[in-house]
Design a protein around this motif. Structure first.
Motif, PDB file in Angstrom:
ATOM      1  N   SER A   6      77.497  48.671 -47.533  1.00 28.67           N
ATOM      2  CA  SER A   6      77.810  47.728 -46.733  1.00 28.67           C
ATOM      3  C   SER A   6      77.558  46.344 -47.283  1.00 28.67           C
ATOM      4  O   SER A   6      76.515  46.246 -48.194  1.00 28.67           O
ATOM      5  CB  SER A   6      76.969  47.797 -45.542  1.00 28.67           C
ATOM      6  N   ASN A   7      78.387  45.439 -47.276  1.00 28.65           N
ATOM      7  CA  ASN A   7      78.343  44.062 -47.886  1.00 28.65           C
ATOM      8  C   ASN A   7      77.203  43.193 -47.172  1.00 28.65           C
ATOM      9  O   ASN A   7      76.417  42.392 -47.664  1.00 28.65           O
ATOM     10  CB  ASN A   7      79.424  43.290 -47.645  1.00 28.65           C
ATOM     11  N   ASP A   9      74.190  44.559 -46.246  1.00 32.80           N
ATOM     12  CA  ASP A   9      73.103  45.133 -46.913  1.00 32.80           C
ATOM     13  C   ASP A   9      72.439  44.355 -47.860  1.00 32.80           C
ATOM     14  O   ASP A   9      73.411  44.042 -48.829  1.00 32.80           O
ATOM     15  CB  ASP A   9      73.388  46.689 -47.455  1.00 32.80           C
ATOM     16  N   PRO A  10      71.108  44.060 -47.943  1.00 32.95           N
ATOM     17  CA  PRO A  10      70.655  43.001 -49.068  1.00 32.95           C
ATOM     18  C   PRO A  10      70.412  43.936 -50.398  1.00 32.95           C
ATOM     19  O   PRO A  10      70.531  43.175 -51.332  1.00 32.95           O
ATOM     20  CB  PRO A  10      69.388  42.945 -48.518  1.00 32.95           C
ATOM     21  N   ARG A  11      70.579  45.305 -50.567  1.00 33.31           N
ATOM     22  CA  ARG A  11      70.594  46.015 -51.709  1.00 33.31           C
ATOM     23  C   ARG A  11      71.667  45.866 -52.438  1.00 33.31           C
ATOM     24  O   ARG A  11      72.868  45.694 -51.824  1.00 33.31           O
ATOM     25  CB  ARG A  11      70.278  47.390 -51.490  1.00 33.31           C
ATOM     26  N   PRO A  12      71.663  45.716 -53.852  1.00 35.53           N
ATOM     27  CA  PRO A  12      72.826  45.599 -54.755  1.00 35.53           C
ATOM     28  C   PRO A  12      73.680  47.212 -54.492  1.00 35.53           C
ATOM     29  O   PRO A  12      72.961  48.220 -54.023  1.00 35.53           O
ATOM     30  CB  PRO A  12      72.410  45.410 -56.068  1.00 35.53           C
ATOM     31  N   TYR A  14      75.259  49.264 -56.528  1.00 36.89           N
ATOM     32  CA  TYR A  14      74.851  50.373 -57.302  1.00 36.89           C
ATOM     33  C   TYR A  14      73.731  51.042 -56.443  1.00 36.89           C
ATOM     34  O   TYR A  14      73.490  52.357 -56.572  1.00 36.89           O
ATOM     35  CB  TYR A  14      74.539  50.097 -58.632  1.00 36.89           C
ATOM     36  N   GLN A  16      72.811  51.081 -53.435  1.00 39.08           N
ATOM     37  CA  GLN A  16      73.243  51.728 -51.911  1.00 39.08           C
ATOM     38  C   GLN A  16      73.561  53.174 -52.250  1.00 39.08           C
ATOM     39  O   GLN A  16      73.490  53.918 -51.951  1.00 39.08           O
ATOM     40  CB  GLN A  16      74.073  50.872 -51.197  1.00 39.08           C
ATOM     41  N   ILE A  48      85.624  50.265 -55.590  1.00 42.40           N
ATOM     42  CA  ILE A  48      84.481  49.568 -56.081  1.00 42.40           C
ATOM     43  C   ILE A  48      84.664  49.569 -57.643  1.00 42.40           C
ATOM     44  O   ILE A  48      85.256  50.572 -58.126  1.00 42.40           O
ATOM     45  CB  ILE A  48      83.155  50.181 -55.684  1.00 42.40           C
ATOM     46  N   SER A  49      84.048  48.385 -58.295  1.00 37.40           N
ATOM     47  CA  SER A  49      84.098  48.572 -59.850  1.00 37.40           C
ATOM     48  C   SER A  49      83.691  49.764 -60.714  1.00 37.40           C
ATOM     49  O   SER A  49      82.596  50.239 -60.140  1.00 37.40           O
ATOM     50  CB  SER A  49      83.734  47.050 -60.190  1.00 37.40           C
ATOM     51  N   ILE A  51      82.082  49.558 -63.153  1.00 39.19           N
ATOM     52  CA  ILE A  51      80.495  49.426 -63.741  1.00 39.19           C
ATOM     53  C   ILE A  51      79.590  49.847 -62.893  1.00 39.19           C
ATOM     54  O   ILE A  51      78.653  50.245 -63.007  1.00 39.19           O
ATOM     55  CB  ILE A  51      80.629  48.082 -64.200  1.00 39.19           C
ATOM     56  N   THR A  52      79.820  49.600 -61.451  1.00 45.13           N
ATOM     57  CA  THR A  52      78.988  49.670 -60.460  1.00 45.13           C
ATOM     58  C   THR A  52      78.500  51.211 -60.531  1.00 45.13           C
ATOM     59  O   THR A  52      77.537  51.595 -60.252  1.00 45.13           O
ATOM     60  CB  THR A  52      79.514  48.967 -58.996  1.00 45.13           C
ATOM     61  N   LYS A  54      79.010  53.452 -62.424  1.00 45.09           N
ATOM     62  CA  LYS A  54      78.449  53.782 -63.609  1.00 45.09           C
ATOM     63  C   LYS A  54      77.018  53.721 -63.505  1.00 45.09           C
ATOM     64  O   LYS A  54      76.262  54.564 -64.027  1.00 45.09           O
ATOM     65  CB  LYS A  54      79.245  53.067 -64.664  1.00 45.09           C
ATOM     66  N   ARG A  55      76.580  52.470 -63.371  1.00 46.72           N
ATOM     67  CA  ARG A  55      75.107  52.264 -63.142  1.00 46.72           C
ATOM     68  C   ARG A  55      74.406  53.241 -62.265  1.00 46.72           C
ATOM     69  O   ARG A  55      73.363  53.637 -62.454  1.00 46.72           O
ATOM     70  CB  ARG A  55      75.051  50.868 -62.840  1.00 46.72           C
TER      71      ARG A  55
END
Lengths: 125, 287
Positions: A6-7, A9-12, A14, A16, A48-49, A51-52, A54-55
């Motif tokens: 969710s956008n 959500d304060p967590r980045p 990746y 989440q 979603i990208s 890279i996200t 991947k991380r």
């Protein structure tokens, strides 16, 4: 596999995704040996990208929750019950710590926290 | 194989009173880069320079590791390009236009094109001037995809399109990079599209690149801070693009971790920035 992101959500993002997959593993919904979607496939599914994703996968691998077999993909790692129990306990401790520190910050008395905690224990167990 | 699928070094171009100066961009294979800037910032000029449709004054552009002028034909056979306003023969059908366009590509795959028409729900017997804006864009994209390009270069593909077609386009781009040798470079002033699927973001303002980074790194390290206007002086040296009224201020902080260590932030409101916020504050005058 359900991944909740969710956008709001304060967590980045990746984190989440990491948390979602970790929860599915700890709950036993994803079992050792189960295949995960490839990084690019999941990126496409979630729009979603790359890279996200991947991380998120990299961190799951570093925490030994999943393993990568070159050319074959990512799988849920083998782990014994003791390990899962200790991971679960760790997670519980983290959450309790969060609640207690919030209580402390907002000026709730220690004895009240104890009372609430015992009440919940009585009701739930 | 070359390291970067697209590599731009020290690219400059002046015309009239516009000047594109010392542009550096690099994009690796397998990823999507969003190119963000206001109208007139130099996005289209940069893209036309890559395609050698406009001659550069100085600098170096390499696509697939090759010089974009010397190996122009080689490159164009492997690039799928969609311009901001795709050029068609408006009074002719989709099929007619395609028969015309396909001659320019050595690797034209007509079966793939027919497949894409079905997938994009395009009626090839319709005249171009009967198509909606979204349909036109998808036709241009289908043509661009049908010669098996390795790099897609799209100039404002989402501008003027409704959210449904935009979302469809994002899906097409994600599908394109399922092959990890392929990359997408697309410009947009609708930053929410890039915020979703972009791996890298490059910001351009008044002909200069002002930031080019991994998107996740930017969104994690940069924060929007808001506070009471009387406090603004305490933080001023670390604030970017301050927006201030009598009662409050709002600004961008670049390295939030360092900021947090340096100041007492308990009276500030901290927010995750959007790419729009970053563009807005970075290009604000007085910085």
């Amino acid at each position: 596999m359900f991944i909740s992101i969710s956008n709001q959500d304060p967590r980045p993002l990746y984190e989440q995704i990491y948390d979602s997959i970790k929860t599915e593993i700890l709950k036993g919904k994803l079992m050792p040996g189960d295949a995960l979607p490839s990084i690019r496939q999941l990126a496409q599914d979630l729009k979603i990208s790359v890279i996200t994703i991947k991380r998120a996968y990299l961190e799951l691998e570093q925490d030994k929750l999943i393993i990568t077999r070159p050319g074959k993909g990512c799988f849920v790692a083998d782990r014994d019950i003791k390990e899962i129990t200790s991971l679960n306990l760790h997670e519980i401790e983290r959450q309790i710590r969060e609640v207690v520190s919030k209580a402390k910050k907002t000026g709730v008395l220690r004895q009240n926290v104890e009372q609430i905690f015992n009440k919940v224990l009585e009701e739930e167990y | 194989m070359e390291d970067n699928i697209l590599e731009i070094r020290g690219l400059s171009k002046s015309y009239g009173d516009f000047r594109l100066s010392e542009v550096n961009i690099s994009l690796t294979r397998g990823y999507i880069m969003g190119f963000i800037g206001a109208n007139g910032a130099g996005k289209t000029t940069t893209i036309k320079l890559i395609m050698n449709m406009v001659k550069k004054d100085s600098g170096e552009i390499k696509v697939f590791g090759r010089d974009h002028v010397k190996d122009e034909l080689y490159i164009k056979n492997k690039v799928g390009y969609v311009s901001e306003q795709p050029v068609f023969y408006e009074n002719e059908t989709v099929a007619w236009n395609v028969n015309f366009a396909k001659k320019f590509y050595d690797r034209w795959d007509h079966a793939l094109f027919e497949e894409l028409l079905i997938k994009f729900k395009i009626d090839k017997f319709k005249k171009i001037n009967q198509l909606s804006k979204g349909m036109k864009m998808k036709t241009a994209l289908a043509i661009a995809l049908s010669h098996h390009p390795e790099l897609l270069i799209l100039d404002e593909p989402t501008s003027g399109l409704d959210p449904i077609v935009r979302d469809e386009l994002l899906g097409i781009l994600m599908e394109f990079i399922q092959d990890e040798n392929k990359s997408v470079f697309f410009s947009s002033h609708i930053t929410s599209d890039i915020e979703k699927i972009g791996d890298y973001v490059t910001f351009i303002d008044k002909g200069k690149i002002i930031l080019s980074e991994e998107k996740d790194t930017i969104l994690e390290e940069w924060k929007i801070v808001k506070g009471d206007a009387i406090q603004v002086d305490n933080y001023k040296q670390d604030l970017i693009g301050i927006e201030q009224t009598k009662s409050y201020f709002k600004a961008l902080v670049k390295d939030f971790h360092a900021f947090k260590a340096k100041y007492d932030i308990s009276s500030l409101v901290i927010e995750k920035p959007s790419l729009d916020d970053i563009l807005l504050h970075l290009t604000k005058k007085g910085n």
